[in-house]
Design a protein around this motif. Structure first.
Motif, PDB file in Angstrom:
ATOM      1  N   ARG A 275      41.125  -0.263 -15.291  1.00 18.97           N
ATOM      2  CA  ARG A 275      40.889  -0.218 -16.739  1.00 18.97           C
ATOM      3  C   ARG A 275      39.405  -0.317 -17.044  1.00 18.97           C
ATOM      4  O   ARG A 275      38.724  -1.174 -16.531  1.00 18.97           O
ATOM      5  CB  ARG A 275      41.621  -1.381 -17.452  1.00 18.97           C
ATOM      6  CG  ARG A 275      41.430  -1.336 -18.981  1.00 18.97           C
ATOM      7  CD  ARG A 275      41.257  -2.710 -19.582  1.00 18.97           C
ATOM      8  NE  ARG A 275      40.163  -3.448 -19.008  1.00 18.97           N
ATOM      9  CZ  ARG A 275      38.867  -3.290 -19.346  1.00 18.97           C
ATOM     10  NH1 ARG A 275      38.513  -2.424 -20.273  1.00 18.97           N
ATOM     11  NH2 ARG A 275      37.913  -3.986 -18.743  1.00 18.97           N
ATOM     12  N   ARG A 276      38.913   0.587 -17.825  1.00 20.99           N
ATOM     13  CA  ARG A 276      37.533   0.548 -18.270  1.00 20.99           C
ATOM     14  C   ARG A 276      37.492   0.874 -19.763  1.00 20.99           C
ATOM     15  O   ARG A 276      38.391   1.521 -20.274  1.00 20.99           O
ATOM     16  CB  ARG A 276      36.693   1.599 -17.513  1.00 20.99           C
ATOM     17  CG  ARG A 276      36.620   1.387 -15.985  1.00 20.99           C
ATOM     18  CD  ARG A 276      35.940   0.080 -15.604  1.00 20.99           C
ATOM     19  NE  ARG A 276      34.701  -0.142 -16.336  1.00 20.99           N
ATOM     20  CZ  ARG A 276      33.550   0.497 -16.076  1.00 20.99           C
ATOM     21  NH1 ARG A 276      33.456   1.367 -15.105  1.00 20.99           N
ATOM     22  NH2 ARG A 276      32.478   0.252 -16.812  1.00 20.99           N
ATOM     23  N   ALA A 277      36.436   0.432 -20.413  1.00 22.64           N
ATOM     24  CA  ALA A 277      36.272   0.782 -21.829  1.00 22.64           C
ATOM     25  C   ALA A 277      35.683   2.192 -21.884  1.00 22.64           C
ATOM     26  O   ALA A 277      34.517   2.398 -21.556  1.00 22.64           O
ATOM     27  CB  ALA A 277      35.354  -0.223 -22.515  1.00 22.64           C
ATOM     28  N   VAL A 278      36.511   3.138 -22.265  1.00 21.45           N
ATOM     29  CA  VAL A 278      36.134   4.547 -22.242  1.00 21.45           C
ATOM     30  C   VAL A 278      35.558   4.957 -23.595  1.00 21.45           C
ATOM     31  O   VAL A 278      36.060   4.546 -24.643  1.00 21.45           O
ATOM     32  CB  VAL A 278      37.391   5.373 -21.861  1.00 21.45           C
ATOM     33  CG1 VAL A 278      37.271   6.803 -22.326  1.00 21.45           C
ATOM     34  CG2 VAL A 278      37.623   5.303 -20.362  1.00 21.45           C
ATOM     35  N   LYS A 279      34.490   5.721 -23.568  1.00 22.99           N
ATOM     36  CA  LYS A 279      33.809   6.091 -24.817  1.00 22.99           C
ATOM     37  C   LYS A 279      34.129   7.519 -25.249  1.00 22.99           C
ATOM     38  O   LYS A 279      33.885   7.891 -26.396  1.00 22.99           O
ATOM     39  CB  LYS A 279      32.282   5.971 -24.648  1.00 22.99           C
ATOM     40  CG  LYS A 279      31.816   4.717 -23.918  1.00 22.99           C
ATOM     41  CD  LYS A 279      31.947   3.468 -24.747  1.00 22.99           C
ATOM     42  CE  LYS A 279      31.588   2.246 -23.919  1.00 22.99           C
ATOM     43  NZ  LYS A 279      31.641   1.010 -24.633  1.00 22.99           N
ATOM     44  N   THR A 280      34.602   8.342 -24.296  1.00 22.20           N
ATOM     45  CA  THR A 280      34.816   9.764 -24.601  1.00 22.20           C
ATOM     46  C   THR A 280      36.250  10.153 -24.287  1.00 22.20           C
ATOM     47  O   THR A 280      36.670  10.103 -23.129  1.00 22.20           O
ATOM     48  CB  THR A 280      33.843  10.622 -23.747  1.00 22.20           C
ATOM     49  OG1 THR A 280      32.573   9.979 -23.707  1.00 22.20           O
ATOM     50  CG2 THR A 280      33.686  11.999 -24.323  1.00 22.20           C
TER      51      THR A 280
ATOM     52  N   GLY B 175      30.294   6.023 -36.651  1.00 21.40           N
ATOM     53  CA  GLY B 175      30.464   7.346 -36.049  1.00 21.40           C
ATOM     54  C   GLY B 175      30.981   7.340 -34.627  1.00 21.40           C
ATOM     55  O   GLY B 175      30.943   8.383 -33.951  1.00 21.40           O
ATOM     56  N   GLN B 176      31.473   6.220 -34.149  1.00 17.00           N
ATOM     57  CA  GLN B 176      31.938   6.170 -32.756  1.00 17.00           C
ATOM     58  C   GLN B 176      33.078   7.181 -32.544  1.00 17.00           C
ATOM     59  O   GLN B 176      34.115   7.129 -33.214  1.00 17.00           O
ATOM     60  CB  GLN B 176      32.407   4.760 -32.388  1.00 17.00           C
ATOM     61  CG  GLN B 176      31.267   3.745 -32.369  1.00 17.00           C
ATOM     62  CD  GLN B 176      31.707   2.428 -31.741  1.00 17.00           C
ATOM     63  OE1 GLN B 176      31.815   2.297 -30.533  1.00 17.00           O
ATOM     64  NE2 GLN B 176      31.978   1.453 -32.580  1.00 17.00           N
ATOM     65  N   ALA B 177      32.882   8.047 -31.548  1.00 21.51           N
ATOM     66  CA  ALA B 177      33.794   9.176 -31.339  1.00 21.51           C
ATOM     67  C   ALA B 177      35.195   8.737 -30.913  1.00 21.51           C
ATOM     68  O   ALA B 177      36.171   9.476 -31.137  1.00 21.51           O
ATOM     69  CB  ALA B 177      33.198  10.114 -30.288  1.00 21.51           C
TER      70      ALA B 177
HETATM   71  C1  LIG Z   1      36.486  -7.326 -28.259  1.00 21.73           C
HETATM   72  C2  LIG Z   1      35.754  -6.141 -27.707  1.00 21.73           C
HETATM   73  C3  LIG Z   1      35.096  -5.289 -28.581  1.00 21.73           C
HETATM   74  C4  LIG Z   1      34.444  -4.153 -28.113  1.00 21.73           C
HETATM   75  N1  LIG Z   1      33.876  -3.275 -29.014  1.00 21.73           N
HETATM   76  C5  LIG Z   1      33.414  -2.093 -28.569  1.00 21.73           C
HETATM   77  C6  LIG Z   1      33.002  -1.093 -29.482  1.00 21.73           C
HETATM   78  O1  LIG Z   1      33.026  -1.254 -30.705  1.00 21.73           O
HETATM   79  N2  LIG Z   1      32.557   0.084 -28.983  1.00 21.73           N
HETATM   80  C7  LIG Z   1      32.518   0.318 -27.641  1.00 21.73           C
HETATM   81  O2  LIG Z   1      32.108   1.415 -27.256  1.00 21.73           O
HETATM   82  N3  LIG Z   1      32.901  -0.614 -26.747  1.00 21.73           N
HETATM   83  C8  LIG Z   1      33.378  -1.804 -27.167  1.00 21.73           C
HETATM   84  N4  LIG Z   1      33.821  -2.735 -26.267  1.00 21.73           N
HETATM   85  C9  LIG Z   1      33.800  -2.423 -24.832  1.00 21.73           C
HETATM   86  C10 LIG Z   1      32.839  -3.305 -24.045  1.00 21.73           C
HETATM   87  O3  LIG Z   1      31.537  -2.868 -24.239  1.00 21.73           O
HETATM   88  C11 LIG Z   1      33.260  -3.256 -22.569  1.00 21.73           C
HETATM   89  O4  LIG Z   1      34.561  -3.782 -22.468  1.00 21.73           O
HETATM   90  C12 LIG Z   1      32.318  -4.025 -21.668  1.00 21.73           C
HETATM   91  O5  LIG Z   1      31.057  -3.439 -21.654  1.00 21.73           O
HETATM   92  C13 LIG Z   1      32.828  -4.104 -20.240  1.00 21.73           C
HETATM   93  O6  LIG Z   1      33.117  -2.822 -19.741  1.00 21.73           O
HETATM   94  P1  LIG Z   1      34.557  -2.469 -19.159  1.00 21.73           P
HETATM   95  O7  LIG Z   1      35.570  -2.827 -20.209  1.00 21.73           O
HETATM   96  O8  LIG Z   1      34.537  -0.990 -18.885  1.00 21.73           O
HETATM   97  O9  LIG Z   1      34.745  -3.276 -17.917  1.00 21.73           O
HETATM   98  C14 LIG Z   1      34.439  -3.884 -26.722  1.00 21.73           C
HETATM   99  C15 LIG Z   1      35.090  -4.765 -25.857  1.00 21.73           C
HETATM  100  C16 LIG Z   1      35.752  -5.859 -26.332  1.00 21.73           C
HETATM  101  C17 LIG Z   1      36.504  -6.750 -25.382  1.00 21.73           C
END
Ligand SMILES: Cc1cc2nc3c(=O)[nH]c(=O)nc-3n(C[C@H](O)[C@H](O)[C@H](O)COP(=O)(O)O)c2cc1C
Length: 200
Positions: free
Chosen positions: A10-15, A66-68
């Motif tokens: 699991r990663r926080a995906v932007k695209t 504007g977050q995609a």
């Molecule tokens: C509560 C919370 C809010 C977040 N808000 C954003 C956000 O608004 N936009 C974004 O691109 N990432 C957001 N993130 C993602 C984080 O930047 C990301 O989880 C962190 O850098 C760790 O990366 P990973 O989740 O890929 O391990 C958020 C994460 C959490 C847990």
């Protein structure tokens, strides 16, 4: 995919791939797994607002700088919670238990939250965070990607979703298929900075 792999991957995906549609049964699965997350006193105070209307999505995107992810993810959920769930229809939370147990739980819950606004808000955030993690891991286990989000104007989004006065927004969750892999994992702090034994 097993649980350990889902956590690792699991990663926080932007695209996200805007063309990806998540089948209804997968959406239901993600929501049903969210609902198995624990809540204090089983109050199930989380509320999930699924944004289907493209017009509302666009307005939320503006409120989210504007977050995609907001427009392109297949599924956009605003995780909210009812901060007064502890005092509403409370009999439903333990209806399959004895009258004595129900009474004891109700008393304990009232005592915990009554006149404690901060505790009520904390509970909202705890419940939503646990539900969010269940959703992200379920999504990953089903080979979808996700992004938790707090980078938005909470008041503006509250207005757009007509958030009731006694509810709060915890975060948004974008779920879909990544169209671009996440960057390599960012640095993890050393164990010594995070883990303590018995006291700080
Ligand atoms: C509560 C919370 C809010 C977040 N808000 C954003 C956000 O608004 N936009 C974004 O691109 N990432 C957001 N993130 C993602 C984080 O930047 C990301 O989880 C962190 O850098 C760790 O990366 P990973 O989740 O890929 O391990 C958020 C994460 C959490 C847990």
């Amino acid at each position: 995919m097993n649980l350990f792999d889902a956590i690792q991957q699991r990663r926080a995906v932007k695209t996200f791939d805007a063309a990806c549609k998540i089948p209804e049964q997968d959406v239901k699965k993600i929501l049903s797994m969210a609902r198995l997350s624990p809540t204090a006193y089983n109050q199930q105070n989380y509320r999930f607002v699924i944004i289907q209307d493209p017009g509302i999505r666009e307005k939320i995107k503006t409120a989210a700088h504007g977050q995609a992810q907001v427009s392109d993810a297949s599924l956009l959920i605003v995780l909210c919670a009812d901060t007064k769930a502890w005092e509403k229809n409370t009999e439903q939370y333990w209806s399959n238990t004895t009258a004595d147990l129900q009474k004891a739980k109700l008393q304990a819950m009232q005592q915990y939250y009554l006149n404690r606004e901060q505790a009520q808000r904390d509970e909202a955030m705890r419940s939503c965070a646990l539900a969010a993690q269940n959703m992200m891991l379920t999504a990953k286990a089903m080979h979808y990607d996700s992004c938790p989000m707090i980078g938005f104007d909470f008041d503006a989004v509250a207005k757009l979703i007509q958030l009731p006065a006694d509810h709060v927004i915890s975060m948004m969750l974008a779920i879909g298929k990544a169209s671009q892999a996440a960057l390599p994992r960012f640095p993890q702090l050393a164990d010594e900075q995070l883990i303590f034994f018995d006291s700080f």
